[in-house]
Scaffold this motif. Structure first.
Motif, PDB file in Angstrom:
ATOM      1  N   GLY A 134      24.052  -0.041  -2.986  1.00  0.00           N
ATOM      2  CA  GLY A 134      22.632   0.054  -2.639  1.00  0.00           C
ATOM      3  C   GLY A 134      22.455   0.079  -1.129  1.00  0.00           C
ATOM      4  O   GLY A 134      23.328  -0.382  -0.385  1.00  0.00           O
ATOM      5  N   ARG A 135      21.333   0.606  -0.689  1.00  0.00           N
ATOM      6  CA  ARG A 135      21.074   0.655   0.765  1.00  0.00           C
ATOM      7  C   ARG A 135      21.010  -0.745   1.366  1.00  0.00           C
ATOM      8  O   ARG A 135      21.213  -0.935   2.560  1.00  0.00           O
ATOM      9  N   GLN A 158      14.393  -5.956  -5.752  1.00  0.00           N
ATOM     10  CA  GLN A 158      13.759  -6.142  -4.446  1.00  0.00           C
ATOM     11  C   GLN A 158      12.873  -4.940  -4.119  1.00  0.00           C
ATOM     12  O   GLN A 158      13.157  -3.817  -4.556  1.00  0.00           O
ATOM     13  N   PRO A 159      11.830  -5.178  -3.328  1.00  0.00           N
ATOM     14  CA  PRO A 159      10.948  -4.071  -2.956  1.00  0.00           C
ATOM     15  C   PRO A 159      11.715  -2.858  -2.400  1.00  0.00           C
ATOM     16  O   PRO A 159      11.384  -1.712  -2.704  1.00  0.00           O
ATOM     17  N   ASP A 163      11.616   0.802  -3.940  1.00  0.00           N
ATOM     18  CA  ASP A 163      11.237   1.922  -3.084  1.00  0.00           C
ATOM     19  C   ASP A 163      12.307   3.027  -3.117  1.00  0.00           C
ATOM     20  O   ASP A 163      11.988   4.208  -3.210  1.00  0.00           O
ATOM     21  N   ALA A 164      13.597   2.614  -3.058  1.00  0.00           N
ATOM     22  CA  ALA A 164      14.677   3.613  -3.064  1.00  0.00           C
ATOM     23  C   ALA A 164      14.723   4.367  -4.385  1.00  0.00           C
ATOM     24  O   ALA A 164      15.091   5.546  -4.425  1.00  0.00           O
ATOM     25  N   LYS A 166      12.142   4.933  -6.473  1.00  0.00           N
ATOM     26  CA  LYS A 166      10.865   5.516  -6.910  1.00  0.00           C
ATOM     27  C   LYS A 166      10.945   7.035  -7.017  1.00  0.00           C
ATOM     28  O   LYS A 166      10.172   7.649  -7.747  1.00  0.00           O
ATOM     29  N   ARG A 167      11.916   7.643  -6.275  1.00  0.00           N
ATOM     30  CA  ARG A 167      12.047   9.118  -6.309  1.00  0.00           C
ATOM     31  C   ARG A 167      12.288   9.630  -7.719  1.00  0.00           C
ATOM     32  O   ARG A 167      12.058  10.799  -8.009  1.00  0.00           O
ATOM     33  N   PHE A 168      12.800   8.756  -8.621  1.00  0.00           N
ATOM     34  CA  PHE A 168      13.096   9.210  -9.981  1.00  0.00           C
ATOM     35  C   PHE A 168      11.903   9.041 -10.934  1.00  0.00           C
ATOM     36  O   PHE A 168      11.953   9.460 -12.078  1.00  0.00           O
ATOM     37  N   PHE A 169      10.845   8.362 -10.475  1.00  0.00           N
ATOM     38  CA  PHE A 169       9.714   8.043 -11.358  1.00  0.00           C
ATOM     39  C   PHE A 169       8.452   8.760 -10.884  1.00  0.00           C
ATOM     40  O   PHE A 169       8.342   9.115  -9.700  1.00  0.00           O
ATOM     41  N   PRO A 170       7.474   8.943 -11.810  1.00  0.00           N
ATOM     42  CA  PRO A 170       6.240   9.615 -11.414  1.00  0.00           C
ATOM     43  C   PRO A 170       5.547   8.899 -10.242  1.00  0.00           C
ATOM     44  O   PRO A 170       5.028   9.549  -9.347  1.00  0.00           O
ATOM     45  N   SER A 171       5.551   7.565 -10.256  1.00  0.00           N
ATOM     46  CA  SER A 171       4.980   6.838  -9.118  1.00  0.00           C
ATOM     47  C   SER A 171       5.704   5.499  -8.995  1.00  0.00           C
ATOM     48  O   SER A 171       6.397   5.066  -9.922  1.00  0.00           O
ATOM     49  N   ILE A 172       5.489   4.840  -7.857  1.00  0.00           N
ATOM     50  CA  ILE A 172       6.196   3.567  -7.613  1.00  0.00           C
ATOM     51  C   ILE A 172       5.818   2.521  -8.665  1.00  0.00           C
ATOM     52  O   ILE A 172       6.628   1.672  -9.029  1.00  0.00           O
ATOM     53  N   ASP A 173       4.594   2.621  -9.207  1.00  0.00           N
ATOM     54  CA  ASP A 173       4.164   1.658 -10.230  1.00  0.00           C
ATOM     55  C   ASP A 173       4.944   1.806 -11.532  1.00  0.00           C
ATOM     56  O   ASP A 173       4.950   0.904 -12.368  1.00  0.00           O
ATOM     57  N   ASP A 174       5.560   2.966 -11.727  1.00  0.00           N
ATOM     58  CA  ASP A 174       6.325   3.186 -12.961  1.00  0.00           C
ATOM     59  C   ASP A 174       7.750   2.637 -12.866  1.00  0.00           C
ATOM     60  O   ASP A 174       8.459   2.585 -13.864  1.00  0.00           O
TER      61      ASP A 174
END
Ligand code: GLP
Length: 241
Positions: A134-135, A158-159, A163-164, A166-174
């Motif tokens: 992970g980053r 962790q946030p 965040d890292a 979220k690129r795979f999901f429709p939005s960060i909430d998902d």
């Protein structure tokens, strides 16, 4: 620790695939610990190619994946089960009954953690564990913290990880907020470890993991205590070395 430098992602993937292929050839009924994320996709593509060429046979191989999002079903296209099926299992001759991934749909974290640790124990442990990084230096989903977690457990992501990913999901909430992951003890029990890293955004995590102090604030740093670690990383990921 053996360190192999690759020019780029493609070369990293090929070299990493060689290490896994050698394991499968030397021990056809080996237990492979597998990882998800963008890092291993190219490695899996190379293994699929060698399988199609007739050079690799996965019929007796068993697998145990590192982690799974809590709450996602196998059918969810963001679950790690789905990822493994799409990126590797469907294109090789592995027996799906021999593949193991934590069950994201089990709401009982303690029961799922205990079940998964037993699965790995019954397999006789992992022969070769593939790891991305992970980053923030996490391995599996073992996030930086005050202590190294031991066995499989449920973790709050962790946030920075949310965040890292979220690129795979429709939005960060998902993006799921929790995941099941093998613990540090589980990962360190693997007889061999193969760590792969590509890209400049991994450079600090990789440097800290291999050269920094051994601390739960950088979970990957624990690998310095393992006696058989192979690292395959590209020039960008090694830019701080
Ligand atoms: C994810 C996974 C890890 C993976 C890491 C890096 O969150 N849980 O197992 O190694 O993050 O991902 P990537 O390879 O996409 O950079």
């Amino acid at each position: 620790m053996k360190l192999y430098k690759a020019k780029n992602y493609q070369e990293m993937s090929r070299k990493a695939a060689h290490v896994i292929a050698a394991q499968v050839i030397l021990k056809p009924d080996c237990v492979l610990g597998l990882a998800t994320g963008s890092s291993p996709v190219g490695t899996y593509q190379q293994l699929i190619q060698w399988y199609k060429d007739g050079d690799l046979d996965f019929s007796k191989v068993k697998t145990a994946n590192l982690d799974e999002y809590k709450g996602l079903t196998k059918e969810n296209d963001q679950s790690y089960y789905y990822f493994m099926y799409q990126n590797l299992f469907k294109d090789i001759n592995i027996d799906m009954a021999n593949t193991n991934i934590p069950d994201g749909t089990n709401p009982d974290s303690q029961a799922e953690a205990a079940r998964y640790d037993q699965v790995i124990e019954r397999l006789g442990g992992v022969d070769l564990q593939l790891l991305g990084l992970g980053r923030n230096g996490h391995i599996g989903f073992n996030e930086p913290g005050e202590a190294f977690a031991k066995g499989t457990h449920c973790i709050d992501l962790q946030p920075s990880t949310i965040d890292a990913n979220k690129r795979f999901f429709p939005s960060i909430d998902d993006v799921p907020k929790q995941a099941y992951t093998m613990g540090i003890r589980t990962i360190m029990s693997a007889r061999r470890i193969l760590l792969i890293a590509s890209g400049e955004d991994k450079a600090k995590a990789l440097y800290d993991s291999l050269h920094g102090p051994i601390t739960p604030h950088v979970p990957g740093s624990i690998l310095q205590l393992h006696s058989d670690v192979t690292v395959v990383a590209d020039e960008a990921a090694l830019s701080l070395f």
